[in-house]
Design an enzyme around this catalytic site. Structure first.
Site, PDB file in Angstrom:
ATOM      1  N   HIS A 125      93.218  50.800   6.874  1.00 62.19           N
ATOM      2  CA  HIS A 125      93.535  52.162   7.315  1.00 62.19           C
ATOM      3  C   HIS A 125      94.276  51.957   8.641  1.00 62.19           C
ATOM      4  CE1 HIS A 125      92.086  56.348   8.695  1.00 62.19           C
ATOM      5  NE2 HIS A 125      92.539  55.784   9.790  1.00 62.19           N
ATOM      6  N   HIS A 156      86.060  57.966  -1.964  1.00 62.39           N
ATOM      7  CA  HIS A 156      84.803  57.925  -1.208  1.00 62.39           C
ATOM      8  C   HIS A 156      83.728  58.601  -2.055  1.00 62.39           C
ATOM      9  CE1 HIS A 156      86.780  56.572   2.528  1.00 62.39           C
ATOM     10  NE2 HIS A 156      87.786  57.318   2.114  1.00 62.39           N
ATOM     11  N   PHE A 170      87.552  65.151   8.991  1.00 58.67           N
ATOM     12  CA  PHE A 170      88.818  64.869   8.311  1.00 58.67           C
ATOM     13  C   PHE A 170      88.588  64.682   6.810  1.00 58.67           C
ATOM     14  CE2 PHE A 170      89.673  63.083  12.613  1.00 58.67           C
ATOM     15  CZ  PHE A 170      90.885  63.721  12.895  1.00 58.67           C
ATOM     16  N   ASP A 194      92.440  59.248  -1.969  1.00 56.09           N
ATOM     17  CA  ASP A 194      91.623  59.300  -0.745  1.00 56.09           C
ATOM     18  C   ASP A 194      90.620  60.443  -0.857  1.00 56.09           C
ATOM     19  OD1 ASP A 194      90.525  58.783   1.717  1.00 56.09           O
ATOM     20  OD2 ASP A 194      92.279  59.388   2.885  1.00 56.09           O
ATOM     21  N   ARG A 236      80.427  58.437  -1.379  1.00 50.13           N
ATOM     22  CA  ARG A 236      79.370  58.915  -0.454  1.00 50.13           C
ATOM     23  C   ARG A 236      77.962  58.410  -0.757  1.00 50.13           C
ATOM     24  NH1 ARG A 236      83.169  59.853   3.147  1.00 50.13           N
ATOM     25  NH2 ARG A 236      84.172  61.880   3.071  1.00 50.13           N
ATOM     26  N   ASN A 290      82.424  53.010   3.396  1.00 53.61           N
ATOM     27  CA  ASN A 290      81.847  53.731   4.542  1.00 53.61           C
ATOM     28  C   ASN A 290      80.759  54.707   4.121  1.00 53.61           C
ATOM     29  OD1 ASN A 290      83.787  55.373   3.329  1.00 53.61           O
ATOM     30  ND2 ASN A 290      84.374  56.369   5.235  1.00 53.61           N
TER      31      ASN A 290
HETATM   32 ZN   LIG Z   1      91.484  55.951   5.559  1.00 57.09          ZN
END
Ligand SMILES: [Zn+2]
Length: 438
Positions: free
Chosen positions: A185, A68, A331, A313, A70, A100
């Site tokens: 996911h 990620h 999380f 991750d 961001r 995301n």
């Molecule tokens: Zn995930």
């Protein structure tokens, strides 16, 4: 263009069934020549830089398929620039970034932004992953065709499950046309709702709401059924339970086109870490840290081939967000700069997996799943190389991380086996200064 000679290292390149002392000559961004160390001299162009790799492993550049970054939209956590610097420091030459962001990468404009920004400021190669559904909301399909044509290597709503099986079916029919995997996911949100850690003995003891392993397993079973229905390529992200792995093992036996990944933290930690750390929010992730028997099953999956890839991750969060009460904290943990030493220290040094299998899990297979053409040091291949010192022992120190974030549960751990140099397209993009440490 510059050339680089990597001399005297142990070249571990399972794609060409190589594990030998070789000198590797990189010219114009490609592997130009491989020659047994000490046997004659390669025709080295003038001005070639020499990198002494004696005592080191020379591996095809490592690939982290679950990161990620961001950016766009949450640059206070990480940017494409800082995230790729963290990747280089962690030994990765290619990373795939999840969609995301803010906004989600569900169409051409965000995909093109990421590709352009990675070209401007990225230190390693960046392969964007596009959304399955618009804004990851699980309602309408995203512009999968447009995104696939402009460079996404997979689709996913990661952070969330796709959930809706009809949408999943449509998406898999679509991704088949472009021959890209759908990465899910796996989480049944009805079962996991409100949970902050694994549901079991420890959560009961601590009085925290749990997320049962079944929440993952229900979704795995459902996804596998849809994959069987469509014949599409399914990749299951960060699997964490014994039951999930058993289902994947069975699906592979039946010939389904399914692959899966695990994270280093699920291989190394269990839900006990939440109690032992006295509710450190850096032990809070989704999927949550599971039971010891799940962890052992994941390790067995590394050995027997059920698990295809190890992925970090990498999920950066700002300190102010992460250091809330355990219940409130978001999380996820960062992982780009600790994945390699954790796997080397815990699983390669201990003989649980061999060095060639490590390279498969962290380079050959993720590259193959994403279809990005990396994962080998064959002559003519891209000159992406990771050098590893298997004997180097040093502590994890978050103060030295290149990532913008510090949410890491491994601070202070001493690990043996570290990436020491990272070469992308024949260019040295990171070198660990080890003289003071050794
Ligand atoms: Zn995930």
């Amino acid at each position: 263009m510059a050339s680089l000679l990597i001399k005297g290292g142990r070249v571990i390149d399972p794609a060409t069934r190589t594990d030998a002392a070789l000198d590797l000559l990189l010219v114009d961004g490609r592997v130009a020549e491989r020659r047994p160390t000490g046997q004659g001299k390669a025709a080295v162009p003038p001005g070639t830089r020499v990198l002494d790799a004696s005592g080191r492993w020379v591996c095809p550049g490592l690939v982290d398929m679950h990161v990620h970054l961001r950016e766009p939209g949450q640059e206070h956590k990480e940017t494409i620039e800082t995230g790729t610097r963290a990747a280089a420091a962690g030994g990765f030459t290619s990373i795939a970034c999840m969609p995301n962001t803010t906004p989600w990468n569900d169409g051409l404009s965000v995909t093109e932004y990421i590709v352009a920004e990675a070209r401007r400021k990225g230190v390693v190669r960046v392969f964007p992953i596009g959304c399955v559904s618009k804004s990851g909301e699980g309602k309408e399909l995203a512009e999968i065709g447009d995104m696939a044509r402009s460079g996404v290597v997979a689709v996913s709503d990661d952070g969330r499950p796709v959930g809706n099986t009809y949408l999943l079916r449509m998406a898999m029919e679509y991704t088949k046309i472009f021959d890209i995997p759908l990465i899910d996911h796996c989480e049944d949100k009805d079962l996991s709702a409100g949970g902050v850690m694994h549901e079991g003995y420890v959560s009961t003891l601590l009085g925290l709401q749990g997320m049962p392993g079944a929440a993952e397993e229900v979704a795995v079973a459902s996804d596998l059924a849809v994959a069987g229905l469509t014949g599409g390529r399914l990749h299951l992200a960060h699997l964490s339970t014994r039951g999930s792995l058993e289902k994947v093992r069975q699906a592979k036996r039946e010939g389904l086109r399914v692959t899966c990944e695990v994270t280093p933290h699920h291989l190394v930690l269990t839900d006990q870490a939440v109690a032992e750390s006295e509710f450190d929010p850096n032990t809070k992730m989704n999927p949550p840290l599971r039971r010891e028997e799940d962890r052992r099953a994941l390790i067995e999956g590394l050995r027997d081939g059920t698990i295809d890839a190890i992925a970090s991750d990498h999920a950066p969060h700002h300190m102010d967000e992460k250091l809330q009460e355990f219940d409130e904290a978001p999380f996820g943990i960062i992982g780009l700069e600790t994945s390699v030493p954790l796997i080397l220290d815990r699983f390669v040094r201990t003989g649980i997996i061999q060095p060639a299998r490590f390279v498969e899990l962290m380079s050959v297979n993720p590259s193959g799943i994403l279809g990005i053409g990396k994962g080998t040091l064959a002559v003519g291949a891209d000159a992406d190389v990771t050098l590893i010192d298997p004997e180097l022992e040093r502590p994890v120190d978050v103060a030295q991380f290149r990532s913008k974030s510090r949410n890491c549960p491994f601070h202070g751990w001493t690990l043996r086996g570290w990436p020491v140099a990272t070469v992308v397209g024949g260019r040295l993009v990171h070198e660990l200064q080890t003289a003071a440490i050794r």
